[in-house]
Design a protein around this motif. Structure first.
Motif, short mmCIF file in Angstrom:
data_model
loop_
_atom_site.label_atom_id
_atom_site.label_comp_id
_atom_site.label_asym_id
_atom_site.label_seq_id
_atom_site.Cartn_x
_atom_site.Cartn_y
_atom_site.Cartn_z
N SER A 21 10.07 -4.73 23.20
CA SER A 21 9.92 -3.32 22.81
C SER A 21 11.24 -2.55 22.86
CB SER A 21 8.92 -2.63 23.73
OG SER A 21 9.41 -2.62 25.07
N GLY A 22 12.25 -3.16 23.51
CA GLY A 22 13.52 -2.46 23.69
C GLY A 22 13.67 -1.85 25.07
N LYS A 23 12.64 -1.98 25.87
CA LYS A 23 12.72 -1.48 27.25
C LYS A 23 13.54 -2.47 28.07
CE LYS A 23 9.83 -0.47 31.28
NZ LYS A 23 8.45 -0.47 31.82
N VAL A 24 14.47 -1.94 28.86
CA VAL A 24 15.27 -2.79 29.73
C VAL A 24 15.10 -2.30 31.17
CG1 VAL A 24 17.37 -1.42 29.33
CG2 VAL A 24 17.56 -3.76 30.20
N VAL A 25 14.89 -3.27 32.08
CA VAL A 25 14.62 -2.94 33.48
C VAL A 25 15.69 -3.57 34.36
CG1 VAL A 25 12.95 -3.11 35.37
CG2 VAL A 25 12.14 -2.88 33.02
N PHE A 26 16.27 -2.74 35.25
CA PHE A 26 17.29 -3.19 36.20
C PHE A 26 16.69 -3.08 37.59
CE2 PHE A 26 19.28 -1.36 32.49
CZ PHE A 26 20.31 -2.24 32.16
N GLN A 27 16.67 -4.20 38.33
CA GLN A 27 16.08 -4.20 39.67
C GLN A 27 17.07 -4.79 40.66
OE1 GLN A 27 12.64 -6.42 38.09
NE2 GLN A 27 11.38 -5.04 39.32
N GLY A 28 17.26 -4.12 41.80
CA GLY A 28 18.14 -4.67 42.82
C GLY A 28 19.04 -3.63 43.44
N VAL A 29 19.89 -4.08 44.36
CA VAL A 29 20.77 -3.19 45.12
C VAL A 29 21.75 -2.45 44.20
CG1 VAL A 29 22.52 -3.10 46.94
CG2 VAL A 29 20.61 -4.69 47.14
N SER A 30 22.28 -3.17 43.21
CA SER A 30 23.28 -2.54 42.32
C SER A 30 22.68 -2.17 40.96
CB SER A 30 24.46 -3.50 42.13
OG SER A 30 24.03 -4.75 41.66
N ALA A 31 21.38 -1.94 40.93
CA ALA A 31 20.69 -1.60 39.67
C ALA A 31 21.29 -0.36 39.02
CB ALA A 31 19.20 -1.40 39.92
N ASP A 32 21.67 0.63 39.83
CA ASP A 32 22.20 1.87 39.26
C ASP A 32 23.55 1.65 38.55
OD1 ASP A 32 23.28 1.24 41.74
OD2 ASP A 32 23.68 3.33 42.29
N ILE A 33 24.37 0.74 39.10
CA ILE A 33 25.68 0.46 38.50
C ILE A 33 25.52 -0.23 37.15
CG2 ILE A 33 27.85 -0.81 38.78
CD1 ILE A 33 27.38 -0.48 41.86
N ASP A 34 24.68 -1.28 37.14
CA ASP A 34 24.48 -2.04 35.89
C ASP A 34 23.76 -1.20 34.84
OD1 ASP A 34 25.54 -4.76 36.55
OD2 ASP A 34 24.09 -4.57 38.17
N ALA A 35 22.79 -0.38 35.29
CA ALA A 35 22.08 0.49 34.35
C ALA A 35 23.05 1.48 33.71
CB ALA A 35 20.96 1.23 35.06
N ALA A 36 23.96 2.03 34.52
CA ALA A 36 24.93 3.00 34.01
C ALA A 36 25.84 2.38 32.94
CB ALA A 36 25.77 3.55 35.16
N LEU A 37 26.24 1.12 33.15
CA LEU A 37 27.10 0.43 32.17
C LEU A 37 26.41 0.27 30.82
CD1 LEU A 37 28.65 -2.35 34.46
CD2 LEU A 37 29.89 -0.47 33.36
N TRP A 38 25.14 -0.13 30.86
CA TRP A 38 24.42 -0.34 29.60
C TRP A 38 23.96 0.97 28.97
CZ3 TRP A 38 24.95 -4.38 26.74
CH2 TRP A 38 25.38 -5.56 27.32
#
Length: 315
Positions: free
Chosen positions: A47-64
């Motif tokens: 669907s285009g939904k992307v999920v980031f889970q974990g300690v550094s989820a906020d960093i990786d989510a911010a990059l994408w």
């Protein structure tokens, strides 16, 4: 921490290319891939939904998120952040915890022997330090001896209304139309109406949720329901008036249980285990089946098990 948002097709292609060598062998249903990026698990769905889970989820989510906005400047990213949601929930619970509240809770609905006890309690905010010092918490986390020690001190200062539904009354009321949750709703409503009328200076009315709000009010359609309720799961650990109601209900239940034990001259097990079945069969053999109408909730499956034990014992 879990962060999710939707991305466009061109960003999806970039992600698929980037994570090609980082993919996990197994892919969740409806996902394009699931991959590991250091301390983050990344899942991209069709669907285009992307999920980031974990300690550094906020960093990786911010990059994408940056990639998405770079490729699609007009993209409207609607991010869901579990950490922010938790903070909001904690803030809401804190607001209720330190307010003046009326709360209700029940005891006895999972016990074959003994009545149902529902209590409503009023806690003014100025009494919060007293309750904390007294050690008020959910009655299920306290031994009976502690309940018997604390509650007499508690009820000297905390106003409450308590309703005890005896086993005979329960057995008369219970039917296909009037089941356990409906009975609970009716009793909660009774104590809440009494408490809100007598103690109007409250900020919130809180009920330890046992049914969805629309279902709860559906049970009360033939009555005059009190409606301005905050429903909370595990409310006894988030709201002191519910914790008080829980403890007072437990105290009254223990006292009522002791009365039943005096009737039969022996200790009765709590809950609805096989020990309860064995005791029920013993009581029936000594006193006849009618004794259960005084001591037990006949709608429980224990009743059929007791009948079976008695029948097998007589063969």
């Amino acid at each position: 921490m879990t962060i999710s948002f939707k991305i466009s097709e061109n960003t999806k292609e970039k992600m698929i290319e980037y994570f090609e060598d980082k993919k996990r062998p197994k892919t969740p249903a409806y996902a394009v891939f699931q991959a590991d990026e250091a301390d983050t698990v990344v899942t991209l769905y069709e669907s285009g939904k992307v999920v980031f889970q974990g300690v550094s989820a906020d960093i990786d989510a911010a990059l994408w998120k940056e990639t998405e906005l770079h490729l699609n400047p007009l993209s409207n990213i609607k991010e869901k952040n579990s950490e922010e949601k938790k903070k909001k929930e904690d803030l809401g619970h804190s607001k209720i915890y330190y307010a003046s509240t009326i709360g209700s809770d029940e005891v006895g609905t999972g016990d074959y022997f003994g009545p149902i006890v529902v209590t409503g309690a009023y806690v003014a905010k100025e009494n919060i330090p007293f309750l904390e010092e007294l050690g008020v918490k959910d009655s299920k986390k306290l031994e009976d001896d502690k309940i018997l020690e604390i509650v007499p001190k508690l009820i000297q200062k905390i106003p409450y209304a308590c309703y005890v539904l005896s086993n005979q009354e329960y057995n008369q009321k219970y039917s296909n139309d009037i089941h356990m949750n409906k009975i609970k709703a009716i009793l909660h409503n009774k104590v809440l109406l009494a408490m809100t009328e007598k103690y109007p200076n409250f900020d919130y009315v809180v009920v330890d949720q046992f049914a969805a709000p629309n279902v709860y009010f559906g049970y009360l359609k033939e009555t005059n329901p009190y409606r301005n309720i905050t429903f909370m799961t595990k409310a006894e650990s988030k709201c002191l008036s519910v914790a008080c109601a829980s403890m007072i209900s437990r105290y009254v239940f223990i006292k009522e249980f002791e009365k039943l034990e005096k009737i039969v001259g022996m200790s009765l097990p709590k809950g609805a285990s096989t020990l309860v079945d064995e005791m029920g069969a013993k009581l029936v053999k000594l006193h006849g089946f009618d004794i259960l109408n005084k001591l037990a909730k006949l709608s429980f499956k224990n009743t059929d098990k007791i009948k079976k034990i008695v029948k097998e014992g007589s063969n």
